[in-house]
Each structure stands twice: as structure tokens, then as C-alpha cells.
Design an enzyme around this catalytic site. Structure first.
Site, PDB file in Angstrom:
ATOM      1  N   LYS A  67       2.268   4.819   7.861  1.00  0.00           N
ATOM      2  CA  LYS A  67       3.173   4.552   6.973  1.00  0.00           C
ATOM      3  C   LYS A  67       4.710   4.997   7.280  1.00  0.00           C
ATOM      4  O   LYS A  67       5.683   4.675   7.248  1.00  0.00           O
ATOM      5  CB  LYS A  67       3.106   5.203   5.831  1.00  0.00           C
ATOM      6  CG  LYS A  67       1.686   4.269   4.727  1.00  0.00           C
ATOM      7  CD  LYS A  67       1.516   5.047   3.413  1.00  0.00           C
ATOM      8  CE  LYS A  67       0.340   4.387   2.837  1.00  0.00           C
ATOM      9  NZ  LYS A  67       0.071   4.842   1.426  1.00  0.00           N
ATOM     10  N   ASP A 103       4.211   2.816  -3.318  1.00  0.00           N
ATOM     11  CA  ASP A 103       3.261   3.685  -3.749  1.00  0.00           C
ATOM     12  C   ASP A 103       4.010   4.543  -4.778  1.00  0.00           C
ATOM     13  O   ASP A 103       3.364   4.987  -6.078  1.00  0.00           O
ATOM     14  CB  ASP A 103       2.992   4.824  -2.616  1.00  0.00           C
ATOM     15  CG  ASP A 103       1.998   4.284  -1.787  1.00  0.00           C
ATOM     16  OD1 ASP A 103       1.316   3.349  -1.946  1.00  0.00           O
ATOM     17  OD2 ASP A 103       1.961   4.532  -0.537  1.00  0.00           O
TER      18      ASP A 103
END
Ligand code: ATR
Length: 291
Positions: A67, A103
Site C-alpha cells: 500500500k 480503507d
């Protein structure tokens, strides 16, 4: 044909392909769009992303451990991705790569309703914690109001939007580093805490790995199964076939519980909306993620 993928290492266990393909099917796009899992080592990550972009992929989800690298290679990034320092969603337009972090908004979208108590406790100091801390501290319905699953869920209990966020981590120095990176007390409203007063929080979010391999959360975390209260929301990013011991205790005490699969569904729905511009079929995604 627009193609999508999730890139991780490992990635075989990912529920995203089942969930996203179910969504594409429900939207009537299954013949036109597809979503698959792509495994890439850290060394091969950037090359793999650029190859997919050049093959005409519309975008990818990015999962552990890529990420941070996903944000680093992007040409542009959302405020969330930049603040959190990580991206889970890349969108390709020609060779240009845009990064987002769903997220954060996915966590907010998974919350069940208004939470009048504006104090939040986040357990952990890894990547999942950074997204949760930033999301809760900046929680606010979007100005255009047209995100149906990020509505007025959060009250403003202090100046500026969002919760007052306290952070606890087993290794306190990591909590302190994350807390400062995300703006410190001025931005987060709370503090790094050692012995949180569990019943004082409107929401408690476990982002640690505790419970993943059957650990007892009440031995490893500063929580007491008897100290949850009705009206609290408890989120456990850990998920499995059964509710975690943490969520089972919270539910028994009358708290509202949210598991990591619901957060996964919501982050995936936001990514799918970014790529297709269409309203994601949440129920179909939830059913496929839990199948
Ligand atoms: P992420 O997956 O969110 O990126 P990570 O960087 O792998 O997270 O970190 C995992 C988190 O779980 C950390 O906050 C870790 O605490 P430390 O920073 O002290 O290592 C936490 N964690 C893992 N096992 C734990 C345990 N048995 N008790 C308490 N915390 C634990």
C-alpha cells in the site's frame, strides 16, 4: 474490455475477486468487466502495476504489503491517501495513475448509525490503524451528500469534524510516531493512552492482529469483556468464519459490532464506484464476501 485486479503478496486468500465479480455480475457488467487476483513480490510490484496499466486495466486494489509503494508510484493522490501514507486503490487513465485510500471511508461506511459520543479508541499502530485514525478524526459526510453509505453517522463533538481519537499500541513508541505523523493532538483531538477507560468511548476499533491466530484479546489488549456498554460501537478488523472473541463479548454486553469483512465490503464498494461510476450492489458484495 475493462479489467480490474487486486495485487498483493500473498493474495490467494483474498476475498476481493469473489466480492467484486459478484458485484459486476449484479450490475450486468460481468461480460464486459472482470476482476482477478495478481500476486507480485515487493520487487515486482511497480513493474506489475505499470504493465497492467499499459494492458488497459481500469484500475487495481492494492493490499498488503504494497500500500505504501502504491502511493509512491502514483502521479496523483487523494487527501486521504496522502495523509495516511498508503493507497489501496489505483485508477489508470492511459499511463497516468491516481491513488486513493478507500480503507478510511470504508471504515466510516461500515458504521451502523449516529454515534453521539465523539470519543474514539484505536488499538494498534500499523497501516490499518493509520487509516482508521485518520478516518475517525476527519469523519464527515461528504459535501455533495451523494455517498449513500457515508451519511450523518458521526456527530461533531469538538471543534472541527470527526471524533477525538485516542491511540493505544503494545509498543507505545509506534503509537506515538503514528499519532504525530497524523497531526498530533491538534488534529486528532485525543492522545496516546496506556490504560484507556474503555467505557468512555463511543467507538473502539481493533486494528491489531490480536485474534487472528486465536489469541485472547482480553489478555493482549487493554480491554475488559465486562466493560463494554450498550450504545458503544466496537469494530474488529480481524475476521473469520465466526465472530471474534472481542466482538462476541462486545455483543453480549449490548454494544453494536462491526467485523473486518464489513469494512472490506465497504472499501471494495467505494473502489468499484471510483472505477465504474456506478452504485455498488452492497448486498451482493456482502453475500459473496461471506460465502
Ligand atoms: P497492519 O497490518 O495494520 O499494517 P502491522 O504493522 O503488521 O499492522 O502491525 C500489527 C499491529 O498488531 C501492531 O500494532 C502490533 O503491535 P506492535 O506495534 O506492538 O507490534 C499489533 N499486535 C500484534 N500482535 C499483538 C499482540 N499479541 N498484542 C498486542 N498487539 C499486537
Amino acid at each position: 474490455m475493462p479489467r480490474l485486479a487486486v495485487i498483493g503478496f500473498p493474495v490467494a486468500h483474498s476475498r476481493s475477486p469473489a466480492m467484486q465479480n459478484a458485484a459486476l455480475e449484479t450490475l450486468g457488467l460481468a461480460g464486459e468487466w472482470s476482476y482477478r487476483a495478481v500476486e507480485a513480490t515487493p520487487a515486482a510490484f511497480e513493474m506489475t502495476v505499470r504493465e497492467l496499466a499499459s494492458l488497459g486495466y481500469a484500475g487495481v486494489n492494492v493490499t498488503v504489503p504494497h500500500k505504501e509503494a502504491a502511493l509512491a508510484l502514483a502521479d496523483e493522490a487523494s487527501d486521504a491517501a496522502r495523509a495516511i501514507g498508503a493507497a489501496n486503490t489505483l485508477s489508470f487513465s492511459g499511463k497516468r495513475i491516481a491513488a486513493d485510500n478507500t480503507d478510511a471511508a470504508g471504515l466510516l461506511a461500515s458504521l451502523p448509525g449516529p454515534i453521539p459520543n465523539p470519543r474514539a479508541l484505536v488499538l494498534g499502530a500499523g497501516g490499518a490503524a493509520r487509516a482508521a485514525i485518520w478516518a475517525l478524526a476527519h469523519a464527515e459526510p461528504p459535501p455533495d451528500g451523494n455517498l449513500p453509505f457515508v451519511t450523518q453517522r458521526v456527530t461533531k463533538g469538538r471543534e472541527g469534524p470527526g471524533f477525538q481519537v485516542d491511540v493505544w499500541n503494545r509498543t507505545r513508541s509506534r503509537a506515538e510516531a503514528v499519532f504525530e505523523q497524523l497531526g498530533g493532538p491538534a488534529s486528532l483531538g485525543g492522545a496516546v493512552v496506556e490504560a484507556p477507560a474503555q467505557s468512555a468511548y463511543g467507538i473502539v476499533v481493533n486494528t491489531t492482529a490480536v485474534g487472528l491466530h486465536g489469541e485472547d484479546p482480553f489478555a493482549e489488549l487493554p480491554l475488559d469483556p465486562a466493560a463494554f456498554a450498550a450504545g458503544q460501537v466496537v469494530v474488529d478488523m480481524v475476521y473469520g468464519d465466526r465472530p471474534s472473541a472481542l466482538l462476541a463479548a462486545a455483543a453480549a454486553a449490548g454494544a453494536t459490532t462491526v467485523d473486518g469483512l464489513e469494512v472490506l465490503v465497504q472499501q471494495g464498494a467505494l473502489s468499484l464506484r471510483t472505477w465504474t461510476g456506478l452504485e455498488p450492489p452492497i448486498e451482493a458484495m456482502r453475500a459473496a464476501a461471506r460465502a
